[in-house]
Design a protein around this motif. Structure first.
Motif, PDB file in Angstrom:
ATOM      1  N   PRO A  53       6.597  10.603   4.613  1.00  0.00           N
ATOM      2  CA  PRO A  53       6.528   9.173   4.308  1.00  0.00           C
ATOM      3  C   PRO A  53       5.205   8.713   3.708  1.00  0.00           C
ATOM      4  N   PRO A  54       4.030   9.155   4.177  1.00  0.00           N
ATOM      5  CA  PRO A  54       2.790   8.709   3.556  1.00  0.00           C
ATOM      6  C   PRO A  54       2.580   9.219   2.132  1.00  0.00           C
ATOM      7  N   VAL A  55       3.376  10.201   1.684  1.00  0.00           N
ATOM      8  CA  VAL A  55       3.225  10.729   0.340  1.00  0.00           C
ATOM      9  C   VAL A  55       3.511   9.655  -0.701  1.00  0.00           C
ATOM     10  N   ASP A  56       4.421   8.723  -0.436  1.00  0.00           N
ATOM     11  CA  ASP A  56       4.774   7.676  -1.387  1.00  0.00           C
ATOM     12  C   ASP A  56       3.929   6.429  -1.136  1.00  0.00           C
ATOM     13  N   PRO A  57       2.848   6.229  -1.888  1.00  0.00           N
ATOM     14  CA  PRO A  57       2.003   5.048  -1.675  1.00  0.00           C
ATOM     15  C   PRO A  57       2.686   3.759  -2.112  1.00  0.00           C
ATOM     16  N   CYS A  58       3.802   3.869  -2.828  1.00  0.00           N
ATOM     17  CA  CYS A  58       4.491   2.678  -3.312  1.00  0.00           C
ATOM     18  C   CYS A  58       5.528   2.148  -2.327  1.00  0.00           C
ATOM     19  N   ALA A  59       5.677   2.791  -1.198  1.00  0.00           N
ATOM     20  CA  ALA A  59       6.595   2.303  -0.172  1.00  0.00           C
ATOM     21  C   ALA A  59       5.904   1.192   0.622  1.00  0.00           C
ATOM     22  N   VAL A  60       6.688   0.258   1.133  1.00  0.00           N
ATOM     23  CA  VAL A  60       6.131  -0.790   1.988  1.00  0.00           C
ATOM     24  C   VAL A  60       5.548  -0.117   3.226  1.00  0.00           C
ATOM     25  N   ASN A  61       4.297  -0.470   3.545  1.00  0.00           N
ATOM     26  CA  ASN A  61       3.605   0.152   4.669  1.00  0.00           C
ATOM     27  C   ASN A  61       2.836  -0.904   5.448  1.00  0.00           C
ATOM     28  N   LEU A  62       3.500  -1.496   6.436  1.00  0.00           N
ATOM     29  CA  LEU A  62       2.851  -2.534   7.244  1.00  0.00           C
ATOM     30  C   LEU A  62       1.904  -1.942   8.277  1.00  0.00           C
ATOM     31  N   ALA A  63       1.854  -0.624   8.397  1.00  0.00           N
ATOM     32  CA  ALA A  63       0.929   0.038   9.322  1.00  0.00           C
ATOM     33  C   ALA A  63      -0.303   0.570   8.594  1.00  0.00           C
ATOM     34  N   SER A  64      -0.491   0.194   7.350  1.00  0.00           N
ATOM     35  CA  SER A  64      -1.633   0.678   6.579  1.00  0.00           C
ATOM     36  C   SER A  64      -2.946   0.265   7.243  1.00  0.00           C
ATOM     37  N   PRO A  65      -3.888   1.182   7.351  1.00  0.00           N
ATOM     38  CA  PRO A  65      -5.207   0.832   7.902  1.00  0.00           C
ATOM     39  C   PRO A  65      -5.922  -0.226   7.067  1.00  0.00           C
ATOM     40  N   ALA A  66      -5.581  -0.336   5.797  1.00  0.00           N
ATOM     41  CA  ALA A  66      -6.203  -1.351   4.943  1.00  0.00           C
ATOM     42  C   ALA A  66      -5.907  -2.759   5.456  1.00  0.00           C
ATOM     43  N   ILE A  67      -4.713  -2.975   5.977  1.00  0.00           N
ATOM     44  CA  ILE A  67      -4.346  -4.295   6.512  1.00  0.00           C
ATOM     45  C   ILE A  67      -5.220  -4.634   7.703  1.00  0.00           C
ATOM     46  N   ALA A  68      -5.320  -3.721   8.661  1.00  0.00           N
ATOM     47  CA  ALA A  68      -6.125  -3.971   9.862  1.00  0.00           C
ATOM     48  C   ALA A  68      -7.588  -4.213   9.501  1.00  0.00           C
ATOM     49  N   ARG A  69      -8.107  -3.472   8.523  1.00  0.00           N
ATOM     50  CA  ARG A  69      -9.500  -3.642   8.114  1.00  0.00           C
ATOM     51  C   ARG A  69      -9.712  -5.035   7.526  1.00  0.00           C
ATOM     52  N   VAL A  70      -8.831  -5.452   6.621  1.00  0.00           N
ATOM     53  CA  VAL A  70      -8.957  -6.772   5.993  1.00  0.00           C
ATOM     54  C   VAL A  70      -8.833  -7.878   7.031  1.00  0.00           C
ATOM     55  N   VAL A  71      -7.840  -7.776   7.908  1.00  0.00           N
ATOM     56  CA  VAL A  71      -7.620  -8.808   8.922  1.00  0.00           C
ATOM     57  C   VAL A  71      -8.829  -8.923   9.840  1.00  0.00           C
ATOM     58  N   SER A  72      -9.463  -7.814  10.176  1.00  0.00           N
ATOM     59  CA  SER A  72     -10.633  -7.856  11.061  1.00  0.00           C
ATOM     60  C   SER A  72     -11.828  -8.547  10.408  1.00  0.00           C
ATOM     61  N   GLU A  73     -11.857  -8.597   9.078  1.00  0.00           N
ATOM     62  CA  GLU A  73     -12.963  -9.214   8.356  1.00  0.00           C
ATOM     63  C   GLU A  73     -12.710 -10.674   7.984  1.00  0.00           C
ATOM     64  N   LEU A  74     -11.512 -11.191   8.234  1.00  0.00           N
ATOM     65  CA  LEU A  74     -11.204 -12.583   7.902  1.00  0.00           C
ATOM     66  C   LEU A  74     -11.954 -13.547   8.823  1.00  0.00           C
ATOM     67  N   PRO A  75     -12.289 -14.722   8.305  1.00  0.00           N
ATOM     68  CA  PRO A  75     -12.853 -15.746   9.196  1.00  0.00           C
ATOM     69  C   PRO A  75     -11.824 -16.115  10.263  1.00  0.00           C
ATOM     70  N   ARG A  76     -12.295 -16.529  11.409  1.00  0.00           N
ATOM     71  CA  ARG A  76     -11.394 -16.895  12.513  1.00  0.00           C
ATOM     72  C   ARG A  76     -10.483 -18.049  12.119  1.00  0.00           C
ATOM     73  N   ASP A  77      -9.362 -18.116  12.838  1.00  0.00           N
ATOM     74  CA  ASP A  77      -8.422 -19.212  12.642  1.00  0.00           C
ATOM     75  C   ASP A  77      -9.157 -20.528  12.888  1.00  0.00           C
ATOM     76  N   PRO A  78      -9.136 -21.459  11.934  1.00  0.00           N
ATOM     77  CA  PRO A  78      -9.874 -22.717  12.117  1.00  0.00           C
ATOM     78  C   PRO A  78      -9.308 -23.592  13.246  1.00  0.00           C
ATOM     79  N   ARG A  79      -8.033 -23.451  13.541  1.00  0.00           N
ATOM     80  CA  ARG A  79      -7.418 -24.291  14.574  1.00  0.00           C
ATOM     81  C   ARG A  79      -7.772 -23.823  15.972  1.00  0.00           C
TER      82      ARG A  79
END
Length: 182
Positions: A53-79
């Motif tokens: 499965p990881p061989v195809d980078p064009c498949a939808v991958n909601l477990a990608s480490p890139a997502i977790a990295r980006v989310v960890s760097e976002l500013p906190r929820d303003p609310r």
């Protein structure tokens, strides 16, 4: 003893089916009498199927480490002033799409946590020039294409929601339309 080992290897149907391994196994069996080297190639054969499965980078991958990295760097929820939960509620992230997205929520235990979409171009986070993406709670895959993402949000009217489409125009993200009741 070697003759008995060869006879036992020849009588098993599974070793006959694995002719290359059976040829290698007797020479290995002479050095190492246990049949554990035969089990080792089987264990080695299993990981390639799990790595398929990881061989195809064009498949939808909601477990990608890139997502977790980006989310960890976002500013906190303003609310709520809480960080964002890195596990997407929805998404179509893949490294090949001109535009893809994940929907995340604030890492809080409230009944109605804040949500937002995070947009990506070719798997890379788009930090600037993106229309407001707070409040979206899903993606409508039937309206998404390689360069368009259709984000959904509740309208407040029971059973009705809205869809807002964003498109990669070659240099940035633009709002291209919204529809109620989708």
């Amino acid at each position: 003893m070697v003759t008995a080992a060869l006879t036992s290897c020849g009588s098993g149907d599974s070793t006959v089916a694995k002719t290359p391994e059976a040829t290698t196994t007797p020479s290995t069996a002479t050095s190492d009498p246990p049949n554990s080297p035969t089990n080792t190639p089987s264990a080695t054969a299993e990981p390639p199927t799990s790595s398929d499965p990881p061989v195809d980078p064009c498949a939808v991958n909601l477990a990608s480490p890139a997502i977790a990295r980006v989310v960890s760097e976002l500013p906190r929820d303003p609310r709520s002033e809480q960080p964002w939960n890195p596990a997407p509620l929805a998404g179509n992230y893949n490294e090949c799409a001109q535009l893809s997205a994940v929907v995340i929520q604030a890492n809080t235990h409230t009944d109605n946590p804040a949500t937002r979409a995070v947009l990506f171009h070719l798997g890379k986070f788009i930090p600037e020039g993106v229309p407001d993406t707070y409040g979206f709670n899903g993606i409508d895959p039937s309206q998404c294409t390689g360069d368009t993402v259709a984000l959904t949000y509740p309208s407040g009217i029971s059973g009705l929601g809205s869809v807002v489409k964003f498109r990669w125009n070659g240099s940035g993200v633009e709002l291209i339309g919204n529809a109620a009741g989708s």
